[in-house]
Motif scaffolding. Structure first.
Motif, PDB file in Angstrom:
ATOM      1  N   PRO A 245     -71.694  53.295 -26.022  1.00 35.60           N
ATOM      2  CA  PRO A 245     -70.769  52.776 -25.016  1.00 35.60           C
ATOM      3  C   PRO A 245     -71.355  51.630 -24.198  1.00 35.60           C
ATOM      4  CG  PRO A 245     -70.794  55.173 -25.029  1.00 35.60           C
ATOM      5  CD  PRO A 245     -71.897  54.730 -25.910  1.00 35.60           C
ATOM      6  N   LYS A 246     -70.631  50.534 -24.184  1.00 35.03           N
ATOM      7  CA  LYS A 246     -70.990  49.357 -23.393  1.00 35.03           C
ATOM      8  C   LYS A 246     -72.407  48.884 -23.671  1.00 35.03           C
ATOM      9  CE  LYS A 246     -67.685  50.248 -19.697  1.00 35.03           C
ATOM     10  NZ  LYS A 246     -67.454  50.346 -18.249  1.00 35.03           N
ATOM     11  N   GLY A 247     -72.853  49.035 -24.900  1.00 34.90           N
ATOM     12  CA  GLY A 247     -74.173  48.561 -25.282  1.00 34.90           C
ATOM     13  C   GLY A 247     -74.189  47.051 -25.382  1.00 34.90           C
ATOM     14  N   ILE A 248     -75.368  46.449 -25.293  1.00 37.83           N
ATOM     15  CA  ILE A 248     -75.527  44.999 -25.406  1.00 37.83           C
ATOM     16  C   ILE A 248     -75.799  44.675 -26.871  1.00 37.83           C
ATOM     17  CG2 ILE A 248     -76.917  43.019 -24.716  1.00 37.83           C
ATOM     18  CD1 ILE A 248     -77.526  44.523 -22.134  1.00 37.83           C
ATOM     19  N   LYS A 249     -75.010  43.811 -27.441  1.00 40.94           N
ATOM     20  CA  LYS A 249     -75.151  43.464 -28.847  1.00 40.94           C
ATOM     21  C   LYS A 249     -76.111  42.287 -28.990  1.00 40.94           C
ATOM     22  CE  LYS A 249     -71.476  43.378 -31.414  1.00 40.94           C
ATOM     23  NZ  LYS A 249     -70.193  42.944 -32.044  1.00 40.94           N
ATOM     24  N   GLU A 250     -77.142  42.492 -29.821  1.00 42.45           N
ATOM     25  CA  GLU A 250     -78.068  41.422 -30.164  1.00 42.45           C
ATOM     26  C   GLU A 250     -77.912  41.129 -31.646  1.00 42.45           C
ATOM     27  OE1 GLU A 250     -81.982  42.495 -29.041  1.00 42.45           O
ATOM     28  OE2 GLU A 250     -81.449  42.964 -26.965  1.00 42.45           O
ATOM     29  N   ASN A 251     -77.719  39.875 -31.970  1.00 43.97           N
ATOM     30  CA  ASN A 251     -77.416  39.511 -33.357  1.00 43.97           C
ATOM     31  C   ASN A 251     -78.671  39.203 -34.162  1.00 43.97           C
ATOM     32  OD1 ASN A 251     -74.583  39.674 -33.124  1.00 43.97           O
ATOM     33  ND2 ASN A 251     -74.555  37.687 -32.096  1.00 43.97           N
ATOM     34  N   SER A 252     -78.634  39.576 -35.433  1.00 47.55           N
ATOM     35  CA  SER A 252     -79.598  39.105 -36.418  1.00 47.55           C
ATOM     36  C   SER A 252     -78.774  38.639 -37.617  1.00 47.55           C
ATOM     37  CB  SER A 252     -80.575  40.210 -36.821  1.00 47.55           C
ATOM     38  OG  SER A 252     -79.928  41.180 -37.615  1.00 47.55           O
ATOM     39  N   ASP A 253     -79.425  38.143 -38.633  1.00 44.48           N
ATOM     40  CA  ASP A 253     -78.691  37.602 -39.769  1.00 44.48           C
ATOM     41  C   ASP A 253     -77.892  38.674 -40.505  1.00 44.48           C
ATOM     42  OD1 ASP A 253     -79.655  35.105 -39.222  1.00 44.48           O
ATOM     43  OD2 ASP A 253     -81.364  35.272 -40.602  1.00 44.48           O
ATOM     44  N   ASP A 254     -78.436  39.861 -40.598  1.00 42.62           N
ATOM     45  CA  ASP A 254     -77.796  40.906 -41.402  1.00 42.62           C
ATOM     46  C   ASP A 254     -77.357  42.123 -40.595  1.00 42.62           C
ATOM     47  OD1 ASP A 254     -78.239  39.910 -44.277  1.00 42.62           O
ATOM     48  OD2 ASP A 254     -80.228  39.728 -43.386  1.00 42.62           O
ATOM     49  N   PHE A 255     -77.784  42.233 -39.331  1.00 41.07           N
ATOM     50  CA  PHE A 255     -77.494  43.423 -38.539  1.00 41.07           C
ATOM     51  C   PHE A 255     -77.007  43.050 -37.147  1.00 41.07           C
ATOM     52  CE2 PHE A 255     -80.364  45.023 -41.707  1.00 41.07           C
ATOM     53  CZ  PHE A 255     -79.962  46.330 -41.930  1.00 41.07           C
ATOM     54  N   ASN A 256     -76.226  43.949 -36.578  1.00 42.89           N
ATOM     55  CA  ASN A 256     -75.979  43.950 -35.142  1.00 42.89           C
ATOM     56  C   ASN A 256     -76.896  45.000 -34.524  1.00 42.89           C
ATOM     57  OD1 ASN A 256     -73.940  41.984 -35.092  1.00 42.89           O
ATOM     58  ND2 ASN A 256     -72.395  43.505 -35.640  1.00 42.89           N
ATOM     59  N   ILE A 257     -77.538  44.653 -33.425  1.00 45.14           N
ATOM     60  CA  ILE A 257     -78.432  45.580 -32.740  1.00 45.14           C
ATOM     61  C   ILE A 257     -77.805  45.919 -31.390  1.00 45.14           C
ATOM     62  CG2 ILE A 257     -80.776  45.966 -31.913  1.00 45.14           C
ATOM     63  CD1 ILE A 257     -81.591  43.559 -33.692  1.00 45.14           C
ATOM     64  N   TYR A 258     -77.518  47.196 -31.189  1.00 47.37           N
ATOM     65  CA  TYR A 258     -76.912  47.642 -29.942  1.00 47.37           C
ATOM     66  C   TYR A 258     -77.997  48.250 -29.053  1.00 47.37           C
ATOM     67  CZ  TYR A 258     -72.529  46.997 -32.408  1.00 47.37           C
ATOM     68  OH  TYR A 258     -71.477  46.469 -33.112  1.00 47.37           O
ATOM     69  N   LYS A 259     -78.070  47.783 -27.822  1.00 46.21           N
ATOM     70  CA  LYS A 259     -79.099  48.237 -26.889  1.00 46.21           C
ATOM     71  C   LYS A 259     -78.453  48.917 -25.695  1.00 46.21           C
ATOM     72  CE  LYS A 259     -82.893  46.487 -24.026  1.00 46.21           C
ATOM     73  NZ  LYS A 259     -83.641  45.267 -23.615  1.00 46.21           N
ATOM     74  N   ASP A 260     -79.000  50.072 -25.330  1.00 44.96           N
ATOM     75  CA  ASP A 260     -78.512  50.803 -24.164  1.00 44.96           C
ATOM     76  C   ASP A 260     -79.590  50.760 -23.082  1.00 44.96           C
ATOM     77  OD1 ASP A 260     -77.361  52.418 -22.325  1.00 44.96           O
ATOM     78  OD2 ASP A 260     -77.245  54.200 -23.588  1.00 44.96           O
ATOM     79  N   LYS A 261     -79.368  49.964 -22.063  1.00 43.20           N
ATOM     80  CA  LYS A 261     -80.338  49.841 -20.986  1.00 43.20           C
ATOM     81  C   LYS A 261     -80.459  51.125 -20.169  1.00 43.20           C
ATOM     82  CE  LYS A 261     -80.144  44.831 -20.220  1.00 43.20           C
ATOM     83  NZ  LYS A 261     -79.891  43.763 -19.225  1.00 43.20           N
ATOM     84  N   GLY A 262     -79.490  52.023 -20.306  1.00 42.56           N
ATOM     85  CA  GLY A 262     -79.528  53.255 -19.529  1.00 42.56           C
ATOM     86  C   GLY A 262     -80.332  54.367 -20.157  1.00 42.56           C
ATOM     87  N   ALA A 263     -80.901  54.140 -21.345  1.00 46.04           N
ATOM     88  CA  ALA A 263     -81.686  55.189 -22.000  1.00 46.04           C
ATOM     89  C   ALA A 263     -82.897  55.559 -21.152  1.00 46.04           C
ATOM     90  CB  ALA A 263     -82.125  54.728 -23.387  1.00 46.04           C
ATOM     91  N   LEU A 264     -83.131  56.854 -20.981  1.00 50.81           N
ATOM     92  CA  LEU A 264     -84.269  57.312 -20.189  1.00 50.81           C
ATOM     93  C   LEU A 264     -85.560  57.188 -20.995  1.00 50.81           C
ATOM     94  CD1 LEU A 264     -82.817  60.537 -18.495  1.00 50.81           C
ATOM     95  CD2 LEU A 264     -83.046  58.252 -17.513  1.00 50.81           C
ATOM     96  N   PRO A 265     -86.682  56.992 -20.322  1.00 52.59           N
ATOM     97  CA  PRO A 265     -87.968  56.983 -21.030  1.00 52.59           C
ATOM     98  C   PRO A 265     -88.306  58.384 -21.535  1.00 52.59           C
ATOM     99  CG  PRO A 265     -88.315  56.909 -18.664  1.00 52.59           C
ATOM    100  CD  PRO A 265     -86.833  56.770 -18.874  1.00 52.59           C
ATOM    101  N   ILE A 266     -89.396  58.493 -22.267  1.00 52.17           N
ATOM    102  CA  ILE A 266     -89.761  59.785 -22.843  1.00 52.17           C
ATOM    103  C   ILE A 266     -90.125  60.801 -21.758  1.00 52.17           C
ATOM    104  CG2 ILE A 266     -92.195  59.199 -23.167  1.00 52.17           C
ATOM    105  CD1 ILE A 266     -92.077  60.738 -25.814  1.00 52.17           C
ATOM    106  N   VAL A 267     -90.479  60.325 -20.558  1.00 49.54           N
ATOM    107  CA  VAL A 267     -90.768  61.193 -19.416  1.00 49.54           C
ATOM    108  C   VAL A 267     -89.799  60.860 -18.296  1.00 49.54           C
ATOM    109  CG1 VAL A 267     -92.507  61.983 -17.772  1.00 49.54           C
ATOM    110  CG2 VAL A 267     -93.208  61.219 -20.062  1.00 49.54           C
TER     111      VAL A 267
END
Length: 504
Positions: A245-267
């Motif tokens: 949901p509402k991820g930021i799309k980063e383009n590459s030649d063959d893929f779309n990369i969706y990034k979620d800035k709200g993801a929590l760290p491992i701790v």
């Protein structure tokens, strides 16, 4: 477990590498060399063992099994070879090699050939691996933090193993039943058959994805590449709309990369009551009720999910159509509560407002999209196997989702290196969760002093400390030291036996 250790990755011919068979044959050969007399007893023991194996494997239906009849014939040939070996010369031991090769050819060639004919074409596979590595290289170069990655396609049941990333896109049978049940209860893959255990399905809800550190989703946009992966019929390859949901799309030649800035760290921080969370897995339960309890006790967030009423407006033999009223702004999800004993091999196509935005919807919680309060949406799902199943719909409250951000504060310099997790604790908060499965083999220290670890949020690792400082978590493999000692002694004894035998 020995079988799995020598036979991964699942679904490839390496699993039929016969390493265990080679070990057993070698043991049998070494044992046979000690039989200088009384070979009749040796043969009788082999016959008895073969009959026991036949009964265990086939019971009384063996006469109708072509494979078994050939195996019996080979056993008879093996007995004759043993008699010939001891009557004439031990050089006839090489007859066993041809017998074993014949058995491998008869039993396994058709299976391996079928896998080869239905797998993804080699050129497409190589291309997919190359472009995937380019994407991963870019991600790792720009983001040095520990994070997890999902993918909207699946080549086999060990995608992270093949692609080399820390993912949530797979089930492997080595992992504990508790971990599998925990992830399934949180809305990931559901255990209805081994195929249904394996697919990432673009994650669970946004909130669950965030507490497990799911930061990126990789989705191919090259149609030729995608068609090539789907052509591999031996594995459950799928292509679905990313549940980001509402991820930021980063383009590459063959893929779309969706990034979620709200993801929590491992701790991350949790509430004192997080230890009280109990997550029992039952695929027919409403998962949104369990998740509400988890976020209330674990983070003090109430009503993360609000159930949405639905009306069935159309139904035929292969599809159902529902209309639902969105009760608040947020992400809308649906879930099919299917009994674990029901196996549905066909995918369940889910479409919203006539737009097909998920084609692998049977495997866990399905993301339908972000909607505003008061919107009416039509949901149609198609499946020939589950027309008696009524889906459950829920909306993830937008404001509640944002509340998770405050639980990332106070932790710095997080490092993950193999079996060691370290970080700086900047506050005096007492309860910290680590998004790895709880295991008593984890040990913890703060400023060099040992601390107790606990289970939290129903299945993750927790440490409670009241001071600031450097925290180290280390995983000590249970039984590793003892096994190394036993293995070392065994190798020494084996070498000693071989030396004594040669001298005698």
């Amino acid at each position: 477990m020995i079988w799995h250790a020598f036979s991964m990755p699942n679904g490839y011919s390496q699993r039929e590498a016969y390493i265990i068979l080679l070990v057993l044959v070698t043991i049998g050969y070494i044992g046979s060399t000690y039989v200088s007399s009384g070979y009749i007893n040796f043969i009788i023991a082999g016959i008895i063992w073969s009959l026991i194996s036949i009964f265990i494997t086939y019971r009384w239906n063996f006469l109708s099994n072509q494979q078994l009849l050939v195996d019996i014939l080979l056993i008879i040939i093996e007995i004759l070879a043993i008699i010939l070996m001891y009557k004439k010369s031990k050089k006839y031991i090489w007859l066993f090699l041809f017998i074993i090769l014949g058995e491998i050819g008869f039993s396994y060639y058709p299976r391996e050939n079928a896998i080869a004919q239905t797998s993804i074409p080699m050129d497409s596979y190589i291309k997919l691996i190359e472009v995937n590595q380019n994407v991963l290289t870019k991600l790792n170069k720009n983001d040095h933090s520990f994070h997890r990655i999902g993918s909207t396609i699946q080549l086999n049941e060990n995608d992270p193993l093949m692609y080399g990333y820390d993912g949530l896109s797979t089930y492997v049978s080595q992992q504990s039943k508790e971990s599998t049940n925990y992830l399934s209860a949180l809305g990931y893959y559901q255990k209805h058959s081994w195929i249904r255990w394996s697919s990432f399905n673009n994650g669970s809800t946004a909130a669950v994805n965030r507490i497990l550190g799911l930061k990126y989703v990789i989705a191919p946009k090259n149609k030729n590449l995608l068609d090539a992966t789907i052509s591999g019929k031996s594995m459950s390859t799928s292509d679905s709309a990313p549940n980001f949901p509402k991820g930021i799309k980063e383009n590459s030649d063959d893929f779309n990369i969706y990034k979620d800035k709200g993801a929590l760290p491992i701790v991350f921080k949790i509430e004192n009551t997080a230890k009280n969370v109990v997550v029992n897995y039952n695929p027919v339960d409403n998962p949104f009720l369990k998740l509400n309890s988890l976020f209330l006790q674990g983070f003090g967030i109430s009503n993360m999910y609000q159930e949405v009423k639905s009306s069935l407006i159309k139904q035929n033999e292969v599809s159902k159509e529902y209309v639902i009223d969105v009760v608040s702004d947020g992400n809308v999800y649906c879930y099919l509560p299917i009994d674990q004993n029901i196996v549905t091999e066909s995918s369940i196509k889910v479409s919203v407002n006539t737009y097909n935005n998920n084609v692998w919807g049977e495997n866990g919680i399905v993301y339908l999209g972000p909607y505003k309060k008061g919107i009416k949406i039509h949901v149609n799902y198609e499946s020939k196997d589950t027309q008696s199943i009524n889906p459950v719909f829920a909306v993830e409250h937008e404001g509640s989702l944002l509340e998770l951000n405050k639980f990332r504060k106070g932790i710095a310099d997080i490092k993950v290196n193999g079996d060691l997790i370290s970080f700086d604790k900047k506050t005096e908060d007492t309860n910290l969760a680590i998004s790895v499965p709880y295991d008593s083999a984890w040990t913890a220290e703060i400023n060099g002093k040992p601390e107790q670890t606990y289970k939290t949020l129903g299945g993750l690792l927790e440490i409670r400390v009241i001071e600031k400082g450097k925290v180290n978590l280390k995983y000590n493999v249970p039984g590793l030291r003892v096994s190394i000692i036993i293995s070392t002694i065994s190798v020494i004894l084996l070498c000693l036996c071989l030396v004594l035998k040669r001298n005698s």
